[in-house]
Design an enzyme around this catalytic site. Structure first.
Site, PDB file in Angstrom:
ATOM      1  N   PHE A  66     -13.218   9.804   0.893  1.00 47.40           N
ATOM      2  CA  PHE A  66     -13.203  10.099   2.158  1.00 47.40           C
ATOM      3  C   PHE A  66     -13.949  11.449   2.429  1.00 47.40           C
ATOM      4  O   PHE A  66     -13.590  12.296   1.883  1.00 47.40           O
ATOM      5  CB  PHE A  66     -11.846   9.645   2.632  1.00 47.40           C
ATOM      6  CG  PHE A  66     -11.219   8.448   2.460  1.00 47.40           C
ATOM      7  CD1 PHE A  66     -11.639   7.108   3.296  1.00 47.40           C
ATOM      8  CD2 PHE A  66     -10.690   7.690   1.296  1.00 47.40           C
ATOM      9  CE1 PHE A  66     -11.302   5.903   3.113  1.00 47.40           C
ATOM     10  CE2 PHE A  66     -10.328   6.684   1.205  1.00 47.40           C
ATOM     11  CZ  PHE A  66     -10.639   5.593   1.998  1.00 47.40           C
ATOM     12  N   GLN A 126      -2.163   6.756   0.853  1.00 42.96           N
ATOM     13  CA  GLN A 126      -1.865   8.081   1.769  1.00 42.96           C
ATOM     14  C   GLN A 126      -1.036   7.849   2.805  1.00 42.96           C
ATOM     15  O   GLN A 126       0.187   8.371   2.991  1.00 42.96           O
ATOM     16  CB  GLN A 126      -2.919   8.494   2.744  1.00 42.96           C
ATOM     17  CG  GLN A 126      -2.787   9.480   3.785  1.00 42.96           C
ATOM     18  CD  GLN A 126      -3.994   9.808   4.485  1.00 42.96           C
ATOM     19  OE1 GLN A 126      -4.692  11.019   4.633  1.00 42.96           O
ATOM     20  NE2 GLN A 126      -4.537   8.725   5.649  1.00 42.96           N
ATOM     21  N   GLU A 150     -12.522   1.031  12.907  1.00 48.44           N
ATOM     22  CA  GLU A 150     -13.854   0.512  12.616  1.00 48.44           C
ATOM     23  C   GLU A 150     -13.976  -0.833  13.273  1.00 48.44           C
ATOM     24  O   GLU A 150     -15.228  -1.375  12.978  1.00 48.44           O
ATOM     25  CB  GLU A 150     -13.895   0.220  11.182  1.00 48.44           C
ATOM     26  CG  GLU A 150     -13.944   1.951  10.382  1.00 48.44           C
ATOM     27  CD  GLU A 150     -15.062   2.449  10.682  1.00 48.44           C
ATOM     28  OE1 GLU A 150     -16.240   1.576  10.836  1.00 48.44           O
ATOM     29  OE2 GLU A 150     -15.580   3.813  10.470  1.00 48.44           O
ATOM     30  N   TYR A 176     -15.666  -4.163   5.917  1.00 44.11           N
ATOM     31  CA  TYR A 176     -14.280  -3.664   6.239  1.00 44.11           C
ATOM     32  C   TYR A 176     -14.049  -3.870   7.608  1.00 44.11           C
ATOM     33  O   TYR A 176     -12.982  -4.627   7.924  1.00 44.11           O
ATOM     34  CB  TYR A 176     -14.473  -2.216   5.981  1.00 44.11           C
ATOM     35  CG  TYR A 176     -13.085  -1.588   6.293  1.00 44.11           C
ATOM     36  CD1 TYR A 176     -11.931  -1.698   5.562  1.00 44.11           C
ATOM     37  CD2 TYR A 176     -12.931  -0.990   7.337  1.00 44.11           C
ATOM     38  CE1 TYR A 176     -10.743  -1.032   6.015  1.00 44.11           C
ATOM     39  CE2 TYR A 176     -11.655  -0.240   7.762  1.00 44.11           C
ATOM     40  CZ  TYR A 176     -10.541  -0.280   6.968  1.00 44.11           C
ATOM     41  OH  TYR A 176      -9.373   0.259   7.455  1.00 44.11           O
ATOM     42  N   GLY A 210       0.697  -1.229  -0.078  1.00 42.44           N
ATOM     43  CA  GLY A 210      -0.063  -0.053  -0.046  1.00 42.44           C
ATOM     44  C   GLY A 210       0.886   1.163  -0.050  1.00 42.44           C
ATOM     45  O   GLY A 210       0.347   2.331   0.601  1.00 42.44           O
ATOM     46  N   SER A 226      -7.827  -0.994  12.665  1.00 39.44           N
ATOM     47  CA  SER A 226      -8.544   0.078  12.462  1.00 39.44           C
ATOM     48  C   SER A 226      -9.540   0.093  13.496  1.00 39.44           C
ATOM     49  O   SER A 226     -10.040  -0.650  14.140  1.00 39.44           O
ATOM     50  CB  SER A 226      -9.426  -0.133  11.109  1.00 39.44           C
ATOM     51  OG  SER A 226     -10.421   0.886  10.882  1.00 39.44           O
ATOM     52  N   LYS A 236     -10.937  -6.493   8.872  1.00 40.63           N
ATOM     53  CA  LYS A 236      -9.652  -5.967   9.994  1.00 40.63           C
ATOM     54  C   LYS A 236      -9.525  -6.687  11.159  1.00 40.63           C
ATOM     55  O   LYS A 236      -8.566  -7.129  11.663  1.00 40.63           O
ATOM     56  CB  LYS A 236     -10.119  -4.500  10.262  1.00 40.63           C
ATOM     57  CG  LYS A 236      -9.570  -3.451   8.921  1.00 40.63           C
ATOM     58  CD  LYS A 236      -8.167  -3.758   8.592  1.00 40.63           C
ATOM     59  CE  LYS A 236      -7.587  -2.907   7.323  1.00 40.63           C
ATOM     60  NZ  LYS A 236      -6.330  -2.778   7.338  1.00 40.63           N
TER      61      LYS A 236
END
Length: 338
Positions: free
Chosen positions: A196, A14, A135, A157, A10, A133, A161
């Site tokens: 986002f 970002q 989340e 998601y 990745g 995360s 995770k």
């Protein structure tokens, strides 16, 4: 640390781009995993290529987290000292539309990284960072959330995770692999993808300011998040792999704000009233919403010496400044990079 090598999955995202900068500054040789596509997706790291052109410390490799054998081959070839698994299908709303792909990339992909690291351990030590995360907490069972707060995910998601988190813990316990989870709460920057919500707001607001856009369409404005600056958070990732023992850490600011609040911070930078320009579009609501996230990073502060440097108002200023320049170049037809 000139002889140290790191692999970042990745790397074009970002977090990957900020982490690559940090590691290059520290003298690492940095390898990045990039998915093959018909168009270049290296915009966030192009400046790093220019900086190291004559002394290349940054090497990119085509690959995919779902291809476990190819990933293992790559890890055996480059023999990294550290692996940072940041690659993912990272959009929560999209995970409802692509649940199987999200699980394969975010869950099985993490398992492939861990297995590649386990096999490398037979030849040399390696340390693994897994991007977990906030989340995973979902419909939170405790506020603020700590390393011991039970997970209660509300999206494909979040579920993927959680799977990756526990596989990381399992490899640490079962194989004595140095593997740490960073439970990062929302972290933003000018390099955040434009789908986002924070970046969607700063891009929309700055385009409205100079007349390129009239309205900004959003979903649930009442969701509350703990927002930090991605550039601060990659330092925490690195610190986790320098610690004496592997462990799991919450990385957060400890402050929570609603999307409505963030709108206020952004539009006040531009001397605009957001209520005149924002409209609600039901298409942006999630099937199951996460209402409140706020992290307690005490453990990271005490054990890693890490703390956030940038609060949400300063973060909004940084993003608005960048996106206003981007919008002005867009207005004048200049080539621009988001």
């Amino acid at each position: 640390m000139a002889d140290r090598a790191a692999l970042i999955t990745g790397i074009t995202g970002q977090d990957g781009s900020y982490l690559a900068e940090l590691l290059l500054e520290k003298g690492y040789r940095v390898h990045g995993l990039v998915r093959r596509s018909s168009s270049f997706s290296t915009g966030r790291i192009d400046h790093l290529y220019r900086d190291v052109h004559e002394n290349p410390q940054l090497l990119l490799h085509y690959g995919d987290l779902t291809d476990g054998q190819a990933l293992t081959n790559l890890v055996q070839e480059i023999e990294p000292d550290e692996i940072y698994n940041l690659g993912a299908q990272s959009h929560v709303r999209v995970s409802f539309d692509q649940p199987v792909y999200t699980l394969m990339t975010d869950g099985m992909g993490a398992l492939n990284v861990l297995e590649a690291a386990r096999l490398l351990m037979k030849r040399k030590p390696v340390r693994v960072y897994q991007a977990s995360s906030s989340e995973m907490y979902g419909a939170v069972l405790q506020t603020p959330q700590t390393e011991t707060t039970p997970f209660n995910p509300q999206s494909p998601y979040g579920c993927a995770k959680v799977y990756a988190y526990f596989q990381t813990v399992n490899y640490r316990r079962s194989y004595d692999l140095f593997a740490s989870n960073g439970i990062l709460f929302n972290h933003e920057s000018p390099r955040r993808g434009e789908t986002f919500v924070t970046r969607k707001i700063t891009r929309g607001a700055t385009r409205i300011k100079i007349g390129l856009q009239k309205k900004l369409y959003l979903g649930n404005l009442d969701a509350k998040r703990d927002w930090g600056y991605a550039k601060d958070y990659v330092d925490a990732m690195w610190r986790m792999l320098q610690h004496d023992t592997p462990d799991d850490y919450v990385i957060a600011t400890g402050a929570t704000y609603s999307i409505r609040d963030f709108l206020g911070f952004v539009f006040e930078q531009l001397d605009l009233d957001w209520q005149q320009f924002v409209e609600i579009d039901p298409r942006y609501f999630r099937p199951a919403e996460v209402d409140l996230l706020i992290g307690d990073a005490t453990k990271a502060r005490e054990q890693l010496g890490w703390k956030p440097k940038t609060d949400v108002r300063e973060l909004a200023r940084i993003m608005v400044e960048h996106d206003l320049d981007l919008a002005e170049r867009e207005l004048h037809g200049s080539t621009f990079q988001s």
